[in-house]
Write a protein that holds these residues in place. Structure first.
Motif, PDB file in Angstrom:
ATOM      1  N   UNK A 277       0.835  -1.216   0.000  1.00 33.12           N
ATOM      2  CA  UNK A 277       0.000   0.000   0.000  1.00 33.12           C
ATOM      3  C   UNK A 277       0.863   1.257   0.000  1.00 33.12           C
ATOM      4  N   UNK A 278       1.958   1.177   0.720  1.00 29.54           N
ATOM      5  CA  UNK A 278       2.875   2.321   0.758  1.00 29.54           C
ATOM      6  C   UNK A 278       3.412   2.574  -0.643  1.00 29.54           C
ATOM      7  N   UNK A 279       3.830   1.490  -1.290  1.00 29.50           N
ATOM      8  CA  UNK A 279       4.381   1.611  -2.634  1.00 29.50           C
ATOM      9  C   UNK A 279       3.349   2.222  -3.564  1.00 29.50           C
ATOM     10  N   UNK A 280       2.121   1.723  -3.462  1.00 30.53           N
ATOM     11  CA  UNK A 280       1.095   2.220  -4.372  1.00 30.53           C
ATOM     12  C   UNK A 280       0.831   3.711  -4.140  1.00 30.53           C
ATOM     13  N   UNK A 281       0.739   4.084  -2.875  1.00 28.76           N
ATOM     14  CA  UNK A 281       0.484   5.497  -2.559  1.00 28.76           C
ATOM     15  C   UNK A 281       1.611   6.375  -3.100  1.00 28.76           C
ATOM     16  N   UNK A 282       2.835   5.918  -2.910  1.00 30.57           N
ATOM     17  CA  UNK A 282       3.989   6.694  -3.366  1.00 30.57           C
ATOM     18  C   UNK A 282       4.003   6.796  -4.881  1.00 30.57           C
ATOM     19  N   UNK A 283       3.657   5.687  -5.542  1.00 33.03           N
ATOM     20  CA  UNK A 283       3.687   5.704  -7.003  1.00 33.03           C
ATOM     21  C   UNK A 283       2.627   6.644  -7.559  1.00 33.03           C
ATOM     22  N   UNK A 284       1.459   6.685  -6.903  1.00 33.03           N
ATOM     23  CA  UNK A 284       0.410   7.603  -7.355  1.00 33.03           C
ATOM     24  C   UNK A 284       0.911   9.037  -7.334  1.00 33.03           C
ATOM     25  N   UNK A 285       1.496   9.405  -6.209  1.00 35.29           N
ATOM     26  CA  UNK A 285       2.034  10.757  -6.086  1.00 35.29           C
ATOM     27  C   UNK A 285       3.116  10.979  -7.141  1.00 35.29           C
ATOM     28  N   UNK A 286       3.971   9.997  -7.254  1.00 33.82           N
ATOM     29  CA  UNK A 286       5.114  10.096  -8.165  1.00 33.82           C
ATOM     30  C   UNK A 286       4.670  10.331  -9.617  1.00 33.82           C
ATOM     31  N   UNK A 287       3.760   9.491 -10.093  1.00 33.24           N
ATOM     32  CA  UNK A 287       3.344   9.636 -11.490  1.00 33.24           C
ATOM     33  C   UNK A 287       2.506  10.897 -11.693  1.00 33.24           C
ATOM     34  N   UNK A 288       1.791  11.310 -10.639  1.00 33.24           N
ATOM     35  CA  UNK A 288       1.082  12.583 -10.736  1.00 33.24           C
ATOM     36  C   UNK A 288       2.060  13.734 -10.895  1.00 33.24           C
ATOM     37  N   UNK A 289       3.126  13.671 -10.130  1.00 31.19           N
ATOM     38  CA  UNK A 289       4.136  14.728 -10.222  1.00 31.19           C
ATOM     39  C   UNK A 289       4.753  14.747 -11.607  1.00 31.19           C
ATOM     40  N   UNK A 290       4.981  13.573 -12.157  1.00 30.62           N
ATOM     41  CA  UNK A 290       5.599  13.511 -13.484  1.00 30.62           C
ATOM     42  C   UNK A 290       4.692  14.107 -14.545  1.00 30.62           C
ATOM     43  N   UNK A 291       3.404  14.015 -14.298  1.00 29.80           N
ATOM     44  CA  UNK A 291       2.459  14.534 -15.285  1.00 29.80           C
ATOM     45  C   UNK A 291       2.356  16.055 -15.262  1.00 29.80           C
ATOM     46  N   UNK A 292       2.813  16.665 -14.203  1.00 29.90           N
ATOM     47  CA  UNK A 292       2.644  18.111 -14.053  1.00 29.90           C
ATOM     48  C   UNK A 292       3.484  18.913 -15.033  1.00 29.90           C
ATOM     49  N   UNK A 293       4.396  18.267 -15.709  1.00 29.95           N
ATOM     50  CA  UNK A 293       5.256  18.997 -16.630  1.00 29.95           C
ATOM     51  C   UNK A 293       6.239  19.882 -15.894  1.00 29.95           C
ATOM     52  N   UNK A 294       6.868  19.315 -14.883  1.00 27.31           N
ATOM     53  CA  UNK A 294       7.859  20.071 -14.136  1.00 27.31           C
ATOM     54  C   UNK A 294       9.123  20.238 -14.966  1.00 27.31           C
ATOM     55  N   UNK A 295       9.902  21.223 -14.574  1.00 26.05           N
ATOM     56  CA  UNK A 295      11.164  21.459 -15.285  1.00 26.05           C
ATOM     57  C   UNK A 295      12.047  20.221 -15.214  1.00 26.05           C
ATOM     58  N   UNK A 296      12.020  19.651 -14.029  1.00 26.29           N
ATOM     59  CA  UNK A 296      12.888  18.506 -13.803  1.00 26.29           C
ATOM     60  C   UNK A 296      12.002  17.430 -13.177  1.00 26.29           C
ATOM     61  N   UNK A 297      11.468  16.563 -14.014  1.00 29.71           N
ATOM     62  CA  UNK A 297      10.539  15.537 -13.530  1.00 29.71           C
ATOM     63  C   UNK A 297      11.274  14.545 -12.631  1.00 29.71           C
ATOM     64  N   UNK A 298      10.635  14.095 -11.553  1.00 26.14           N
ATOM     65  CA  UNK A 298      11.289  13.133 -10.667  1.00 26.14           C
ATOM     66  C   UNK A 298      11.561  11.813 -11.390  1.00 26.14           C
ATOM     67  N   UNK A 299      12.631  11.161 -11.018  1.00 28.73           N
ATOM     68  CA  UNK A 299      13.041   9.957 -11.728  1.00 28.73           C
ATOM     69  C   UNK A 299      13.044   8.752 -10.790  1.00 28.73           C
ATOM     70  N   UNK A 300      13.353   7.620 -11.380  1.00 28.82           N
ATOM     71  CA  UNK A 300      13.374   6.368 -10.638  1.00 28.82           C
ATOM     72  C   UNK A 300      14.225   6.479  -9.380  1.00 28.82           C
ATOM     73  N   UNK A 301      15.408   7.048  -9.563  1.00 26.94           N
ATOM     74  CA  UNK A 301      16.327   7.156  -8.445  1.00 26.94           C
ATOM     75  C   UNK A 301      15.643   7.866  -7.278  1.00 26.94           C
ATOM     76  N   UNK A 302      14.865   8.907  -7.618  1.00 26.83           N
ATOM     77  CA  UNK A 302      14.287   9.729  -6.571  1.00 26.83           C
ATOM     78  C   UNK A 302      13.147   9.044  -5.833  1.00 26.83           C
TER      79      UNK A 302
END
Lengths: 442, 302
Positions: B222-247
Motif C-alpha cells: 500500500x505504501x508503494x502504491x500510494x507513493x507511485x500515485x504521487x510520483x506519477x502525478x508529479x511527473x504529469x505536471x510537466x515540471x522542469x525537472x521531472x522526478x526519476x526512478x532514483x528519486x
C-alpha cells in the motif's frame, strides 16, 4: 542482398548505408537474427541513433518489410488494420482460429508475431527440412501446404535455418520480402503460420519448437503504446509540441573546452630561478563562452504565428544554459537599426549591435519574404557587416523549403547568410554548421 | 572468448528486455552499447550489475567537462619522468661529492619509458579479456572527446604514448563497453555510427513496481502504491525537472523506516517531497497545485 534497404531507410531521414548492411550481415553470422522480430531489433540498434529516429524507423521498417505504409498522423494500429498484409494474414489466421477475435486482439496477435524475437524461443528444430520443402517461388498454392496444417498455429514455434549458408538465407529473405507484396502470395512467408520466420513458411515448422521466456507479446504491445514510436514530425514547422526536440539540438551549440597543458615558458623561467631544477608548470586554456544573439522578424502576418514558439524556444534555452542570450527584433530586413522590444519602439543602431564581441553567434529568424525594393543596398550592406563581424551567423526560415526558390528576397538573403528551415531538423543542421570550425576567413 | 551469453538482469537490477537484447547484441557484435534516456533510469547501473552478477572486472571512466582521450587511454607522466631524470643527475652529483644517501625513483627507470605510462581505464579493460568498460555520461565531454574515441573503438588498438607499446584486443575478446549519455549535447554522427544505440524509456507503473520490489522488497504494498500515485502525478505536471526512478527509490527508503500506516500518511501529506522535487520553480508549482486541490477536495495531489 537487401541492396535497396539503405536507400529506403534514408528516404525516411534515417542514416543507413552500406555499413548498415554489413552490420546486419555480421549480426546474422553471429546468429543474432532468426526471426522478423530480430531483424527489427538489430536494425533498430544499428540505425536508430536518437529517440526521434524511432518513429521514422518504425515507419520505414513496416513499409519495407511488411508493406504496411503508415501515413502521417495515422497510428500504427490504423495502418495495420488498413493494410493488405494484415488482411491476408487475418484471413489465414481466422481460418484456423477456434473463436472470434476483435480487431484489437487481432492487431495484438499480429504484432506479437511480427515482433517475436529469438530471445522468446527456447528450443529450435532443424530448419533444413523445412527449407527444402519451402519454395520461395510459390505462387498461390496454399492448398498444398495447408492440407496437413491442421495443428493450431502457435506462437511458440519456429524453425532454425542456421544450417543454411548466409548467402542462401539472405537471398531467400530478399525474395520473400519482395513477394510479400505480390497479390497472389499469402502473407505467410514473413508472418503468420506459427511464429514468424523470415526464411519461409513458419507453419511448416509445426514439428514443434518450444518457446518460453519473456514473451514477444509484451514487447510488441509496447511498440504501439510508446510515444517515441510516433514522435513529432521533425520536418513540421516549429510549434509548442516540438519545441523540445528543437531545443535538444540547440544544446549542440557548445563551448570550446578547456585543456590543461604544460606551460613551457613558465616552466623554463621558474626552472632557471631554481638553479636548473625544472618543475613542470601547468596552465589551463580558457573556455570560450557561448553567447547568442537572436534577431527575430516579428513584423507582418507571415511571421506572427511563429514568434511565440521561437521565443519560447530561446527562453527555454536561457533557463537551461547559463549564457548570454540577447534578443532583438526587426521587420522584414535590417537597415540601420534593430529593436530591443517586441513592439519595436526602442531601438539600437547597427553600430551598437556590431559593438558586441565577435564571439557571439547570431540566429536570424524570419521568412525573408518582402517586396524586392525593400532589400536595398543599405540592407544588404548591413547583413554583410553582421556576418563579417560575428563568428557564426545562420538564418532560420519558417517558410516551407519548397517555396524558397520562388521568393526573390529569400534568394538574395540566402546568398548572404546560410539559411535553414525553422524545423527541428533544420535547426539541428544549422547548429551543426555553427559548430564547424570556420575554415576560411577570420 | 568474451562473455556473450544473454543476460537478463540480476536480483537487484531489473533489466528491460529490450535493453537486455540490445546489450546482448552489442556484446555479440563486439560494439559499444550507447544508452540514452532520462536521468535516473538505471543507465549506469546496467554494466555495474552485469559485471557484479557475472563476476567480471569493471573499469569505469566517469566523463567530465575536461575529459580527454589521454585520461581514457593512457598518458605519459612527464612530471615524474622529469623528476626522476633530475634525481639521477642529483644522485650523480652527490656521489661525486662522496655523499652516501641517495634519493629514490621508486623503482622506475628513466631509461625505460614504459615505467612512466599511466594506463587509463580503456587500456586496462583492453588488456583483460572479458572485462566490462563503462564510459559514464559521455555527453559531458568536450566535443572532440567522442571523436577521438573513434579510432580506438573501430581499430580495437591503442598505442601507448612515448613508449610506443601497442595494446590490442581481438574482436572476440572485446570488453563489453557501455556508454551512457543524458543527451545534454548531441554526439557526433560518426561516433554514434560505431555504437549500438538504445534509448531507455521511462518505466511504466508495472515496471516501476518491479523495480521498487527489487530495491525495497520488505516495503508494504500500500505504501508503494500510494507513493507511485504521487510520483506519477508529479511527473504529469510537466515540471522542469521531472522526478526519476532514483528519486522515488530514495523517497521510499526514507519511508521504509516508519510503520506502513504512518508512511502512507506521510506520503499523502507529501512529506519529504524535497527528495522528488529538484528546483525552486517546481516546488512553487507543486505548492500551487496542492493549494488548488485543497480548495476543491480538501485533499492533496492524490
Amino acid at each position: 542482398m537487401f541492396s535497396s534497404l539503405p536507400e529506403h531507410f534514408r528516404a525516411y531521414g534515417l542514416k543507413a548505408d552500406v555499413r548498415t548492411l554489413l552490420l546486419l550481415r555480421k549480426a546474422m553470422q553471429k546468429e543474432l537474427v532468426k526471426t522478423l522480430g530480430d531483424i527489427h531489433n538489430v536494425l533498430k540498434g544499428i540505425i536508430v541513433k536518437e529517440p526521434t529516429d524511432i518513429g521514422p524507423f518504425t515507419k520505414a521498417y513496416y513499409a519495407y518489410f511488411l508493406h504496411i505504409p503508415i501515413e502521417p498522423g495515422q497510428t500504427l494500429e490504423d495502418a495495420i488494420l488498413r493494410s493488405e498484409t494484415f488482411a491476408k494474414w487475418k484471413t489465414q489466421f481466422l481460418d484456423e482460429a477456434d473463436r472470434d477475435y476483435d480487431d484489437e486482439e487481432l492487431v495484438n496477435t499480429f504484432l506479437d508475431e511480427v515482433h517475436l524475437t529469438s530471445y522468446d524461443i527456447k528450443e529450435i528444430i532443424n530448419g533444413k527440412e523445412i527449407w527444402d520443402q519451402d519454395n520461395p517461388d510459390l505462387e498461390d498454392s496454399d492448398t498444398a501446404m495447408n492440407d496437413q496444417d491442421t495443428e493450431r498455429r502457435d506462437l511458440t514455434k519456429m524453425a532454425d535455418y542456421s544450417d543454411l549458408s548466409l548467402e542462401e538465407l539472405l537471398e531467400r529473405m530478399e525474395k520473400v520480402r519482395q513477394q510479400q507484396k505480390t497479390r497472389h502470395e499469402g502473407g505467410s512467408h514473413w508472418i503468420g503460420t506459427g511464429g514468424i520466420s523470415p526464411y519461409g513458411h513458419g507453419g511448416a515448422a509445426k514439428n514443434g519448437i518450444r518457446v518460453g521466456g519473456q514473451g514477444g507479446g509484451k514487447m510488441a504491445r509496447k511498440v504501439m503504446g510508446d510515444e517515441h514510436y510516433f514522435p513529432i514530425d521533425r520536418d513540421a514547422l516549429l510549434n509548442d509540441n516540438n519545441v523540445d526536440a528543437a531545443l535538444a539540438s540547440i544544446k549542440g551549440v557548445i563551448q570550446e573546452s578547456a585543456f590543461e597543458k604544460l606551460d613551457v615558458p613558465k616552466t623554463i623561467k621558474s626552472g632557471i630561478k631554481r638553479g636548473g631544477l625544472f618543475i613542470p608548470e601547468l596552465t589551463s586554456e580558457k573556455n570560450e563562452e557561448l553567447k547568442v544573439i537572436v534577431l527575430i522578424d516579428n513584423g507582418g502576418y507571415s511571421m506572427a504565428p511563429y514568434v511565440r514558439s521561437v521565443q519560447n524556444l530561446f527562453r527555454k534555452m536561457k533557463t537551461r544554459f547559463a549564457h548570454d542570450l540577447e534578443t532583438y527584433y526587426f521587420h522584414n530586413t535590417i537597415y540601420d537599426r534593430v529593436y530591443t522590444d517586441e513592439r519595436r519602439t526602442k531601438s539600437i543602431t547597427i553600430d551598437q549591435l556590431l559593438m558586441h564581441s565577435k564571439d557571439y553567434r547570431i540566429f536570424f529568424i524570419g521568412d525573408a519574404a518582402m517586396a524586392p525594393y525593400e532589400m536595398d543596398s543599405l540592407s544588404i550592406r548591413t547583413l554583410k557587416s553582421i556576418i563579417n563581424k560575428f563568428k557564426k551567423t545562420v538564418w532560420l526560415n519558417p517558410e516551407p523549403l519548397k517555396y524558397w526558390p520562388y521568393t526573390y528576397t529569400i534568394q538574395v538573403v540566402q546568398q548572404i547568410i546560410p539559411m535553414y528551415p525553422l524545423t527541428p531538423a533544420g535547426i539541428e543542421r544549422a547548429v551543426v554548421a555553427m559548430n564547424k570550425k570556420r575554415s576560411e576567413g577570420s | 572468448m568474451a562473455e556473450t551469453s544473454f543476460w537478463t538482469g540480476s536480483e537487484k537490477y531489473l533489466c528491460d528486455p529490450a535493453l537486455a537484447q540490445a546489450f546482448h547484441m552489442a556484446r555479440t557484435l563486439g560494439m559499444p552499447l550507447l544508452i540514452e534516456g532520462e536521468p535516473g533510469t538505471g543507465k549506469t547501473e546496467l554494466p555495474i550489475h552485469y559485471a557484479n552478477d557475472r563476476g567480471l572486472d569493471l573499469e569505469v571512466f566517469p566523463v567530465g567537462s575536461k575529459s580527454n582521450v589521454e585520461q581514457f587511454v593512457a598518458r605519459f607522466d612527464h612530471v615524474k619522468y622529469l623528476r626522476d631524470s633530475q634525481i639521477e643527475i642529483l644522485n650523480a652529483q652527490r656521489e661525486e661529492k662522496g655523499l652516501e644517501s641517495k634519493l629514490t625513483t621508486g623503482g622506475r627507470n628513466p631509461e625505460s619509458l614504459k615505467d612512466y605510462v599511466v594506463k587509463g581505464p580503456a587500456t586496462i579493460a583492453y588488456e583483460k579479456p572479458n572485462s566490462v568498460l563503462l564510459i559514464d555520461e559521455i555527453d559531458k565531454a568536450p566535443r572532440e572527446f567522442p571523436n577521438d574515441l573513434l579510432y580506438a573503438l573501430s581499430h580495437r588498438k591503442f598505442i601507448m604514448p612515448e613508449s610506443g607499446e601497442v595494446v590490442e584486443v581481438s574482436e572476440k575478446d572485446m570488453p563489453a563497453i557501455v556508454i551512457t549519455s543524458n543527451r545534454e549535447q548531441e554526439l557526433p554522427t560518426a561516433f554514434k555510427g560505431r555504437c549500438i544505440y538504445h534509448y531507455i524509456d521511462f518505466p511504466g507503473k508495472e515496471t516501476m513496481e518491479k523495480i521498487i520490489e527489487k530495491h525495497h522488497p520488505a516495503l508494504d504494498e500500500k505504501v508503494v502504491r500510494a507513493a507511485m500515485d504521487v510520483f506519477y502525478n508529479l511527473r504529469r505536471l510537466g515540471l522542469e525537472r521531472a522526478p526519476t526512478t532514483r528519486e522515488i527509490l530514495n523517497w521510499l527508503k526514507y519511508m521504509s523506516e516508519v510503520a506502513p500506516e504512518e508512511a502512507i500518511k506521510k506520503i499523502n501529506g507529501l512529506q519529504g517531497i524535497g527528495v522528488l522535487i529538484k528546483t525552486q520553480n517546481d516546488m512553487e508549482k507543486v505548492n500551487r497545485m496542492i493549494g488548488a486541490d485543497d480548495s476543491f477536495y480538501g485533499s492533496n495531489l492524490n
